[in-house]
Design a protein around this motif. Structure first.
Motif, PDB file in Angstrom:
ATOM      1  N   VAL A   1       0.810  -1.217   0.000  1.00 48.94           N
ATOM      2  CA  VAL A   1       0.000   0.000   0.000  1.00 48.94           C
ATOM      3  C   VAL A   1       0.845   1.270   0.000  1.00 48.94           C
ATOM      4  N   GLY A   2       2.038   1.211   0.546  1.00 48.62           N
ATOM      5  CA  GLY A   2       2.909   2.384   0.564  1.00 48.62           C
ATOM      6  C   GLY A   2       3.305   2.867  -0.820  1.00 48.62           C
ATOM      7  N   LEU A   3       3.174   2.003  -1.822  1.00 49.05           N
ATOM      8  CA  LEU A   3       3.526   2.381  -3.192  1.00 49.05           C
ATOM      9  C   LEU A   3       2.544   3.375  -3.789  1.00 49.05           C
ATOM     10  N   LEU A   4       1.413   3.595  -3.122  1.00 52.80           N
ATOM     11  CA  LEU A   4       0.459   4.593  -3.626  1.00 52.80           C
ATOM     12  C   LEU A   4       1.060   5.994  -3.657  1.00 52.80           C
ATOM     13  N   GLN A   5       2.133   6.209  -2.934  1.00 47.45           N
ATOM     14  CA  GLN A   5       2.795   7.519  -2.955  1.00 47.45           C
ATOM     15  C   GLN A   5       3.348   7.857  -4.341  1.00 47.45           C
ATOM     16  N   HIS A   6       3.447   6.853  -5.216  1.00 44.85           N
ATOM     17  CA  HIS A   6       3.962   7.084  -6.564  1.00 44.85           C
ATOM     18  C   HIS A   6       2.856   7.419  -7.569  1.00 44.85           C
ATOM     19  N   ILE A   7       1.620   7.352  -7.137  1.00 42.87           N
ATOM     20  CA  ILE A   7       0.489   7.531  -8.052  1.00 42.87           C
ATOM     21  C   ILE A   7       0.038   8.986  -8.051  1.00 42.87           C
ATOM     22  N   ALA A   8      -0.183   9.539  -9.233  1.00 40.96           N
ATOM     23  CA  ALA A   8      -0.635  10.927  -9.353  1.00 40.96           C
ATOM     24  C   ALA A   8      -1.940  11.135  -8.598  1.00 40.96           C
ATOM     25  N   MET A   9      -2.075  12.292  -7.972  1.00 37.57           N
ATOM     26  CA  MET A   9      -3.258  12.561  -7.154  1.00 37.57           C
ATOM     27  C   MET A   9      -4.540  12.547  -7.984  1.00 37.57           C
ATOM     28  N   GLU A  10      -4.456  12.968  -9.256  1.00 38.32           N
ATOM     29  CA  GLU A  10      -5.678  12.963 -10.065  1.00 38.32           C
ATOM     30  C   GLU A  10      -6.197  11.542 -10.303  1.00 38.32           C
ATOM     31  N   ARG A  11      -5.280  10.560 -10.359  1.00 33.16           N
ATOM     32  CA  ARG A  11      -5.724   9.173 -10.523  1.00 33.16           C
ATOM     33  C   ARG A  11      -6.359   8.656  -9.229  1.00 33.16           C
ATOM     34  N   CYS A  12      -5.783   9.042  -8.098  1.00 35.98           N
ATOM     35  CA  CYS A  12      -6.378   8.666  -6.803  1.00 35.98           C
ATOM     36  C   CYS A  12      -7.757   9.298  -6.660  1.00 35.98           C
ATOM     37  N   ARG A  13      -7.854  10.564  -7.054  1.00 42.63           N
ATOM     38  CA  ARG A  13      -9.144  11.256  -6.971  1.00 42.63           C
ATOM     39  C   ARG A  13     -10.198  10.576  -7.833  1.00 42.63           C
ATOM     40  N   ALA A  14      -9.809  10.172  -9.047  1.00 46.67           N
ATOM     41  CA  ALA A  14     -10.773   9.521  -9.932  1.00 46.67           C
ATOM     42  C   ALA A  14     -11.299   8.228  -9.321  1.00 46.67           C
ATOM     43  N   GLU A  15     -10.421   7.442  -8.708  1.00 50.88           N
ATOM     44  CA  GLU A  15     -10.861   6.196  -8.072  1.00 50.88           C
ATOM     45  C   GLU A  15     -11.749   6.491  -6.860  1.00 50.88           C
TER      46      GLU A  15
END
Length: 440
Positions: A185-199
């Protein structure tokens, strides 16, 4: 529409077959077809290379040639056609550094995230299911294709997709898949915030937002995003205390509710929404709703009831707008006692009773009060700043706006009629008071 889309998609598959290429419907459209759900779009995988696909169809758009994807347009509906591929090493825990075109459907399906997304349908409707996706769906199980930790390390966004699919389709996450998610789960720090927001938006707007919140809390996923966000604190709220969020009509309103449950001020909500890349319109709507909530909370805590509750409601209208109040009313109808703090043990019985009376009034009478307001904005007021300047013989200045605001408030509260003569007469009486306030 879905039947027409499927017919067109199968026509694309058949045309590719007729020219000697393998072609199949793949991914989410197959999953939803098997589940009897509405299919939103159809994707096709083929052994044909992108240039061969382009040569076969009249209208194509090179939407993702670097990944082997060509969009075929039929009757103005887009269909993504992607060449079978094998992916090399991934970069940044998100995308493959390179892709290799291949002729094997099996190898193409092997690179996908979950078994239920790794199925294919041929032109005759025959199912290709090498990883047991149908069995998993029948058992209400969400499982990665192959080694779960490898899938998540390839593309960390798959972890948020895992939570979304589990909540949307009512699935339990397979033990090894869940253990891998917790490990990665710590690898989520590499994901762009807009992709996190979309999910996140899709989870909150999905079939079971309450389950989505449970999974987000259980995984601590929101605590590992690239930028720290206030919503991560949601995992400190017991799941049993959430009302049925489906009673709130939209994902945006559900999001506002979550922020209000966290007790955040409008400015903090705006900053958090910026970090999550929500639009300016969404930030503005949430900020105004939170601002109105703060005013009404203070009114409820001060023992507003009866006419005072109405005045508080109308004043909030003038400052934050009718849409913010109607949004807030829906949230109050669902969980107003908790949002207004009326369940606090520190509140005396008398204050709680007054607050409950105000809450009931806002829920039951709020819309009617809004409808009855003679003027809810300066545009609806029957005098303008120029009218005041001419009538009072003074130069324009800050006093003009202050005086218009006072007139609007008095009119909205029903203390003045919304006609020009009445308002100009009242302006004469209020003028001196407003000037003193201006120079204070």
């Amino acid at each position: 529409m879905s039947t027409q889309m499927k017919s067109a998609a199968l026509a694309i598959v058949r045309r590719l077959n007729e020219h000697g290429f393998q072609a199949y419907l793949v991914g989410g459209c197959v999953r939803d077809e098997m589940l009897g759900r509405t299919v939103k779009d159809y994707d096709i995988a083929t052994s044909a290379r992108p240039e061969q696909v382009q040569a076969l169809f009249e209208r194509t758009v090179p939407t993702g040639l670097q990944h082997g994807t060509v969009t075929v347009v039929v009757n103005r509906v887009p269909y993504e056609v992607t060449t079978f591929r094998r992916e090399g090493d991934y970069e940044g825990f998100r995308r493959p550094a390179e892709v290799e075109y291949i002729d094997s459907l099996l190898e193409d399906l092997k690179r996908r995230d979950f078994t239920m997304n790794a199925m294919a349908l041929n032109a005759e409707g025959g199912l290709v299911d090498p990883f047991g996706g149908m069995t998993d769906m029948n058992e209400r199980l969400l499982r990665c294709v192959g080694a779960a930790e490898e899938r998540f390390r390839e593309d960390a966004l798959r972890m948020l997709r895992c939570l979304r699919f589990a909540s949307e389709y009512g699935l339990r996450i397979e033990e090894k898949t869940w253990a891998a998610l917790q490990a990665c789960v710590g690898l989520l720090q590499h994901i762009a915030m807009e992709r996190c927001r979309a999910e996140l938006e899709r989870m909150l707007g999905g079939a079971d937002p309450n389950r989505a919140l449970e999974l987000l809390a259980g995984s601590s996923a929101l605590r590992h995003t690239k930028t720290d966000i206030e919503l991560a604190k949601l995992d400190g709220i017991p799941s049993e205390s959430w009302p049925d969020l489906l009673a709130i009509p939209s994902a945006d309103e559900r999001l506002v509710y979550l922020y209000l449950r966290l007790g955040l001020e409008a400015s903090a909500i705006t900053e958090d929404l910026k970090r999550l890349t929500f639009s300016n319109a969404q930030q503005d709507a949430a900020s105004r709703t939170a601002g109105a909530h703060r005013e009404l909370s203070a009114s409820a805590a001060g023992g507003a009831s009866g006419g005072n509750a109405r005045e508080a409601w109308i004043r909030a209208l003038l400052r934050y707008g009718a849409d913010a109040l109607l949004r807030l009313r829906r949230l109050y109808a669902l969980d107003g006692h908790r949002l207004l703090g009326l369940r606090s043990l520190e509140i005396m019985d008398e204050a709680r009773a007054a607050g409950e009376a105000a809450l009931d009034a806002w829920i039951l009478s709020g819309p009617a009060w809004l409808e009855a307001v003679p003027a809810g904005s300066l545009k609806e007021l029957q005098v303008s700043g120029q009218d005041l300047v001419r009538h009072l013989g003074d130069k324009p200045g800050p006093w003009t706006g202050l005086l218009l605001s006072r007139l609007l408030e008095e009119t909205a509260l029903g203390r003045l009629s919304n006609d020009r003569d009445t308002l100009l007469t009242a302006a004469m009486e209020l003028y001196e008071t407003v000037q003193k306030k201006e120079h204070a």
